[in-house]
Write a protein that holds these residues in place. Structure first.
Motif, PDB file in Angstrom:
ATOM      1  N   SER A   1     -34.040  -4.360 -13.026  1.00 14.51           N
ATOM      2  CA  SER A   1     -33.752  -3.649 -14.280  1.00 14.51           C
ATOM      3  C   SER A   1     -34.201  -4.487 -15.480  1.00 14.51           C
ATOM      4  CB  SER A   1     -32.252  -3.354 -14.403  1.00 14.51           C
ATOM      5  OG  SER A   1     -31.808  -2.528 -13.360  1.00 14.51           O
ATOM      6  N   ARG A   2     -33.925  -5.778 -15.434  1.00 12.41           N
ATOM      7  CA  ARG A   2     -34.326  -6.668 -16.524  1.00 12.41           C
ATOM      8  C   ARG A   2     -35.853  -6.656 -16.677  1.00 12.41           C
ATOM      9  NH1 ARG A   2     -32.561 -12.663 -15.849  1.00 12.41           N
ATOM     10  NH2 ARG A   2     -33.993 -12.455 -14.121  1.00 12.41           N
ATOM     11  N   GLY A   3     -36.557  -6.694 -15.563  1.00  7.03           N
ATOM     12  CA  GLY A   3     -38.013  -6.646 -15.617  1.00  7.03           C
ATOM     13  C   GLY A   3     -38.516  -5.348 -16.223  1.00  7.03           C
ATOM     14  N   GLN A   4     -37.880  -4.241 -15.866  1.00 10.75           N
ATOM     15  CA  GLN A   4     -38.266  -2.950 -16.430  1.00 10.75           C
ATOM     16  C   GLN A   4     -37.987  -2.909 -17.929  1.00 10.75           C
ATOM     17  OE1 GLN A   4     -35.857  -0.619 -13.707  1.00 10.75           O
ATOM     18  NE2 GLN A   4     -37.701   0.285 -12.812  1.00 10.75           N
ATOM     19  N   LEU A   5     -36.861  -3.468 -18.346  1.00 11.45           N
ATOM     20  CA  LEU A   5     -36.524  -3.491 -19.759  1.00 11.45           C
ATOM     21  C   LEU A   5     -37.492  -4.386 -20.537  1.00 11.45           C
ATOM     22  CD1 LEU A   5     -34.602  -2.255 -21.746  1.00 11.45           C
ATOM     23  CD2 LEU A   5     -32.998  -4.112 -21.294  1.00 11.45           C
ATOM     24  N   ASP A   6     -37.881  -5.498 -19.946  1.00 12.29           N
ATOM     25  CA  ASP A   6     -38.897  -6.354 -20.574  1.00 12.29           C
ATOM     26  C   ASP A   6     -40.197  -5.572 -20.764  1.00 12.29           C
ATOM     27  OD1 ASP A   6     -37.210  -8.552 -20.745  1.00 12.29           O
ATOM     28  OD2 ASP A   6     -37.970  -9.488 -18.898  1.00 12.29           O
ATOM     29  N   ALA A   7     -40.539  -4.745 -19.782  1.00  9.33           N
ATOM     30  CA  ALA A   7     -41.750  -3.920 -19.885  1.00  9.33           C
ATOM     31  C   ALA A   7     -41.629  -2.931 -21.038  1.00  9.33           C
ATOM     32  CB  ALA A   7     -42.009  -3.188 -18.569  1.00  9.33           C
ATOM     33  N   VAL A   8     -40.448  -2.367 -21.243  1.00  8.03           N
ATOM     34  CA  VAL A   8     -40.236  -1.446 -22.358  1.00  8.03           C
ATOM     35  C   VAL A   8     -40.451  -2.179 -23.683  1.00  8.03           C
ATOM     36  CG1 VAL A   8     -38.513  -0.057 -23.586  1.00  8.03           C
ATOM     37  CG2 VAL A   8     -38.676   0.095 -21.104  1.00  8.03           C
ATOM     38  N   LEU A   9     -39.919  -3.379 -23.786  1.00 12.45           N
ATOM     39  CA  LEU A   9     -40.088  -4.152 -25.018  1.00 12.45           C
ATOM     40  C   LEU A   9     -41.568  -4.456 -25.280  1.00 12.45           C
ATOM     41  CD1 LEU A   9     -37.038  -6.549 -24.639  1.00 12.45           C
ATOM     42  CD2 LEU A   9     -37.316  -4.726 -26.332  1.00 12.45           C
ATOM     43  N   ARG A  10     -42.301  -4.786 -24.222  1.00 15.21           N
ATOM     44  CA  ARG A  10     -43.745  -5.022 -24.380  1.00 15.21           C
ATOM     45  C   ARG A  10     -44.452  -3.747 -24.826  1.00 15.21           C
ATOM     46  NH1 ARG A  10     -42.910  -7.930 -19.796  1.00 15.21           N
ATOM     47  NH2 ARG A  10     -43.785  -6.333 -18.427  1.00 15.21           N
ATOM     48  N   MET A  11     -44.052  -2.627 -24.242  1.00 21.07           N
ATOM     49  CA  MET A  11     -44.655  -1.340 -24.617  1.00 21.07           C
ATOM     50  C   MET A  11     -44.405  -1.039 -26.083  1.00 21.07           C
ATOM     51  SD  MET A  11     -43.643   0.891 -21.243  1.00 21.07           S
ATOM     52  CE  MET A  11     -44.591   2.364 -21.599  1.00 21.07           C
ATOM     53  N   MET A  12     -43.190  -1.335 -26.541  1.00 22.09           N
ATOM     54  CA  MET A  12     -42.866  -1.107 -27.955  1.00 22.09           C
ATOM     55  C   MET A  12     -43.733  -1.996 -28.845  1.00 22.09           C
ATOM     56  SD  MET A  12     -40.543   1.265 -28.031  1.00 22.09           S
ATOM     57  CE  MET A  12     -40.039   1.123 -29.728  1.00 22.09           C
ATOM     58  N   ASP A  13     -43.881  -3.254 -28.463  1.00 21.31           N
ATOM     59  CA  ASP A  13     -44.712  -4.181 -29.242  1.00 21.31           C
ATOM     60  C   ASP A  13     -46.166  -3.721 -29.289  1.00 21.31           C
ATOM     61  OD1 ASP A  13     -42.550  -5.822 -29.789  1.00 21.31           O
ATOM     62  OD2 ASP A  13     -43.018  -7.270 -28.189  1.00 21.31           O
ATOM     63  N   GLU A  14     -46.611  -3.105 -28.205  1.00 18.82           N
ATOM     64  CA  GLU A  14     -47.998  -2.642 -28.109  1.00 18.82           C
ATOM     65  C   GLU A  14     -48.204  -1.264 -28.733  1.00 18.82           C
ATOM     66  OE1 GLU A  14     -48.670  -2.821 -23.908  1.00 18.82           O
ATOM     67  OE2 GLU A  14     -48.605  -5.018 -23.863  1.00 18.82           O
ATOM     68  N   GLY A  15     -47.118  -0.637 -29.179  1.00 15.11           N
ATOM     69  CA  GLY A  15     -47.228   0.682 -29.802  1.00 15.11           C
ATOM     70  C   GLY A  15     -47.563   1.790 -28.826  1.00 15.11           C
ATOM     71  N   LYS A  16     -47.078   1.681 -27.599  1.00 19.18           N
ATOM     72  CA  LYS A  16     -47.351   2.713 -26.586  1.00 19.18           C
ATOM     73  C   LYS A  16     -46.746   4.050 -27.009  1.00 19.18           C
ATOM     74  CE  LYS A  16     -49.391   0.136 -23.464  1.00 19.18           C
ATOM     75  NZ  LYS A  16     -50.698   0.366 -22.922  1.00 19.18           N
ATOM     76  N   ALA A  17     -47.258   5.101 -26.426  1.00 23.06           N
ATOM     77  CA  ALA A  17     -46.810   6.461 -26.751  1.00 23.06           C
ATOM     78  C   ALA A  17     -45.344   6.665 -26.363  1.00 23.06           C
ATOM     79  CB  ALA A  17     -47.684   7.476 -26.015  1.00 23.06           C
ATOM     80  N   CYS A  18     -44.677   7.506 -27.127  1.00 21.48           N
ATOM     81  CA  CYS A  18     -43.258   7.790 -26.915  1.00 21.48           C
ATOM     82  C   CYS A  18     -42.973   8.227 -25.485  1.00 21.48           C
ATOM     83  CB  CYS A  18     -42.815   8.861 -27.903  1.00 21.48           C
ATOM     84  SG  CYS A  18     -41.101   9.373 -27.745  1.00 21.48           S
ATOM     85  N   ASN A  19     -43.789   9.124 -24.945  1.00 23.41           N
ATOM     86  CA  ASN A  19     -43.523   9.634 -23.595  1.00 23.41           C
ATOM     87  C   ASN A  19     -43.616   8.525 -22.547  1.00 23.41           C
ATOM     88  OD1 ASN A  19     -46.353   9.586 -23.979  1.00 23.41           O
ATOM     89  ND2 ASN A  19     -46.637  11.070 -22.327  1.00 23.41           N
ATOM     90  N   GLU A  20     -44.500   7.554 -22.745  1.00 15.50           N
ATOM     91  CA  GLU A  20     -44.611   6.436 -21.811  1.00 15.50           C
ATOM     92  C   GLU A  20     -43.379   5.537 -21.891  1.00 15.50           C
ATOM     93  OE1 GLU A  20     -48.377   4.280 -21.899  1.00 15.50           O
ATOM     94  OE2 GLU A  20     -49.301   6.040 -22.814  1.00 15.50           O
ATOM     95  N   VAL A  21     -42.922   5.271 -23.112  1.00 12.21           N
ATOM     96  CA  VAL A  21     -41.736   4.442 -23.308  1.00 12.21           C
ATOM     97  C   VAL A  21     -40.514   5.131 -22.713  1.00 12.21           C
ATOM     98  CG1 VAL A  21     -40.199   3.402 -25.026  1.00 12.21           C
ATOM     99  CG2 VAL A  21     -42.685   3.301 -25.359  1.00 12.21           C
ATOM    100  N   LEU A  22     -40.378   6.424 -22.977  1.00  7.02           N
ATOM    101  CA  LEU A  22     -39.223   7.159 -22.451  1.00  7.02           C
ATOM    102  C   LEU A  22     -39.221   7.203 -20.930  1.00  7.02           C
ATOM    103  CD1 LEU A  22     -38.914  10.090 -24.987  1.00  7.02           C
ATOM    104  CD2 LEU A  22     -37.386   8.133 -24.713  1.00  7.02           C
TER     105      LEU A  22
END
Length: 89
Positions: A20-41
């Motif tokens: 879970s921590r690894g997945q959450l870290d991936a979300v934070l990276r996605m946010m930093d990279e400006g990934k699309a909302c649907n990908e983050v969700l």
């Protein structure tokens, strides 16, 4: 050396939380990279599911530790009931 059911459960919980921590870290990276909302969700949904599974394991461990039940079949039935309860939340 054989592990106790509690030791096995604790390892499963720890593993699930690390995932879970690894997945959450991936979300934070996605946010930093400006990934699309649907990908983050989609990734946040995976995090939520993983945390829910960890919660189920913690509750199951607590039931096993605090119940007087020693019959593995009955414990399995309790686990199924717990699964159903968590699916309906």
């Amino acid at each position: 050396m054989t592990q106790t059911p509690e030791e096995v459960a604790s390892k499963k919980i720890t593993s699930r939380l690390k995932r879970s921590r690894g997945q959450l870290d991936a979300v934070l990276r996605m946010m930093d990279e400006g990934k699309a909302c649907n990908e983050v969700l989609m990734q946040l949904s995976a995090v939520k599911s993983s945390v829910d599974k960890a919660m189920k394991l913690v509750i199951a461990q607590n039931i096993r530790r605090n119940s007087n039940c020693t019959d593995e079949k009955q414990l399995a039935e309790l686990q199924k009931s717990l699964d159903l309860m968590l699916k309906t939340k």
